[in-house]
Motif scaffolding. Structure first.
Motif, mmCIF file in Angstrom:
data_model
loop_
_atom_site.group_PDB
_atom_site.id
_atom_site.type_symbol
_atom_site.label_atom_id
_atom_site.label_comp_id
_atom_site.label_asym_id
_atom_site.label_seq_id
_atom_site.Cartn_x
_atom_site.Cartn_y
_atom_site.Cartn_z
ATOM 1 N N UNK A 100 0.817 -1.208 0.000
ATOM 2 C CA UNK A 100 0.000 0.000 0.000
ATOM 3 C C UNK A 100 0.853 1.261 0.000
ATOM 4 N N UNK A 101 1.908 1.272 0.802
ATOM 5 C CA UNK A 101 2.798 2.435 0.857
ATOM 6 C C UNK A 101 3.563 2.593 -0.459
ATOM 7 N N UNK A 102 4.041 1.483 -1.009
ATOM 8 C CA UNK A 102 4.793 1.540 -2.271
ATOM 9 C C UNK A 102 3.919 2.061 -3.405
ATOM 10 N N UNK A 103 2.688 1.571 -3.499
ATOM 11 C CA UNK A 103 1.775 2.057 -4.542
ATOM 12 C C UNK A 103 1.486 3.542 -4.372
ATOM 13 N N UNK A 104 1.289 3.969 -3.126
ATOM 14 C CA UNK A 104 1.018 5.380 -2.875
ATOM 15 C C UNK A 104 2.207 6.250 -3.266
ATOM 16 N N UNK A 105 3.423 5.799 -2.964
ATOM 17 C CA UNK A 105 4.619 6.551 -3.341
ATOM 18 C C UNK A 105 4.740 6.675 -4.858
ATOM 19 N N UNK A 106 4.462 5.580 -5.557
ATOM 20 C CA UNK A 106 4.568 5.592 -7.023
ATOM 21 C C UNK A 106 3.504 6.496 -7.639
ATOM 22 N N UNK A 107 2.247 6.334 -7.179
ATOM 23 C CA UNK A 107 1.132 7.062 -7.785
ATOM 24 C C UNK A 107 0.990 8.483 -7.258
ATOM 25 N N UNK A 108 1.815 8.863 -6.280
ATOM 26 C CA UNK A 108 1.832 10.242 -5.803
ATOM 27 C C UNK A 108 2.685 11.126 -6.701
ATOM 28 N N UNK A 109 3.491 10.486 -7.511
ATOM 29 C CA UNK A 109 4.358 11.229 -8.427
ATOM 30 C C UNK A 109 3.613 11.510 -9.730
ATOM 31 N N UNK A 110 4.261 12.235 -10.610
ATOM 32 C CA UNK A 110 3.648 12.587 -11.895
ATOM 33 C C UNK A 110 3.793 11.488 -12.929
ATOM 34 N N UNK A 111 3.279 10.306 -12.635
ATOM 35 C CA UNK A 111 3.355 9.205 -13.581
ATOM 36 C C UNK A 111 2.266 9.351 -14.627
#
Length: 303
Positions: A100-111
């Motif tokens: 959950x934390x890893x997904x949030x970190x990834x999707x919090x960026x400008x992907x």
């Protein structure tokens, strides 16, 4: 003075009116909570000290004290299911927290297409748990297209839901896939509250990406981590539906955790009092874990 008294009276009347409106809003929840949670909980406490079977007549009721709890811990089957519950939680809780934390970190960026990816990651959480279990049962079954395709290519893939050692971790992983969307969304909200100035200052000081995450992000989202940790532990114990739909407690007793055993004891063996005692033990375990976390939060949670 009179004007001040009038203002106070108006304020108190407005406050009382606002309080009444608030009580009216929460009243439906309180009624349903008392009827469907509070009263059954009190009944379960009482039943755990009686000798009630599913079809026991009221005339035959007897107070048996701690006999149901003694009987529970003398049963190898029940004790084994309790340990399997802990094994399930040891897989489920760390996995759902980290993913959950890893997904949030990834999707919090400008992907690219991050809003669509967020929706896709959250969608399993709002899906029907039985439907999810049925799909995975088909995908991981012996006749699934994936298994048959791997066999046709010369591989010998394991049947994850039929393996005595792999069945429980597999079910826990499926449950993580189902529920990780909520952790991701909650972490996303916390990450968006992390000041960019701190991240930029750490970067200027020469901190690597991992050092910025470890020393800046993780401490700042620790209240969210604390909340999700408690809710994930409780969620790991509410695992009856997905296990029943995927494996029905099998193969053998490999995925027969405490929740499955409680339902079987109450509705198949008709021993209502023993099932209530088992439920009370699980409640006490959750309370102890939660109290330990509340005591320990002062050392690692930063408000």
């Amino acid at each position: 003075m009179k004007s001040q008294k009038k203002v106070k009276m108006k304020t108190s009347k407005a406050q009382k009116k606002e309080n009444r409106a608030g009580y009216l809003f929460i009243m439906p929840y309180l009624i349903f909570f008392i009827v469907f949670t509070g009263i059954p909980f009190l009944m379960a406490i009482g039943l755990s000290f009686l000798n009630v079977k599913y079809i026991t007549r009221l005339d035959d009721l007897k107070f048996v004290g701690l006999n149901n709890f003694i009987k529970m811990f003398q049963s190898k089957e029940i004790v084994d299911s309790l340990f399997r519950t802990f094994e399930y939680a040891l897989v489920y809780v760390p996995l759902i927290m980290i993913v959950g934390f890893a997904l949030a970190m990834i999707l919090n960026r400008g992907v690219f297409a991050k809003n669509a990816l967020r929706s896709m990651a959250f969608m399993p959480y709002v899906s029907n748990i039985v439907a999810v279990a049925v799909i995975f049962k088909v995908l991981l079954g012996s006749n699934s297209p994936i298994i048959q395709g791997l066999k046709s290519m010369g591989f010998d893939p394991p049947l994850l839901l039929m393996d005595l050692k792999l069945a429980l971790p597999t079910v826990a992983t499926v449950a993580v896939w189902k529920g990780v969307g909520l952790n991701m969304v909650v972490y996303l909200g916390a990450l968006q509250g992390v000041p960019t100035e701190l991240m930029e200052a750490a970067q200027i000081d020469g901190a690597t990406k991992w050092q910025r995450v470890r020393n800046v992000v993780i401490p700042l989202v620790s209240p969210t981590t604390f909340f999700l940790l408690i809710s994930s532990i409780i969620g790991s114990l509410q695992n009856f539906t997905i296990i029943q739909a995927l494996t029905e407690g099998g193969p053998g007793q490999a995925t027969t955790v405490m929740s499955v055993n409680i339902v079987r004891t109450a509705f198949m063996k008709y021993d209502t009092s023993l099932a209530s005692a088992m439920a009370m033990v699980m409640f006490i375990i959750v309370m102890i874990i939660t109290l330990i976390q509340w005591r320990g939060q002062k050392k690692w949670v930063n408000y």
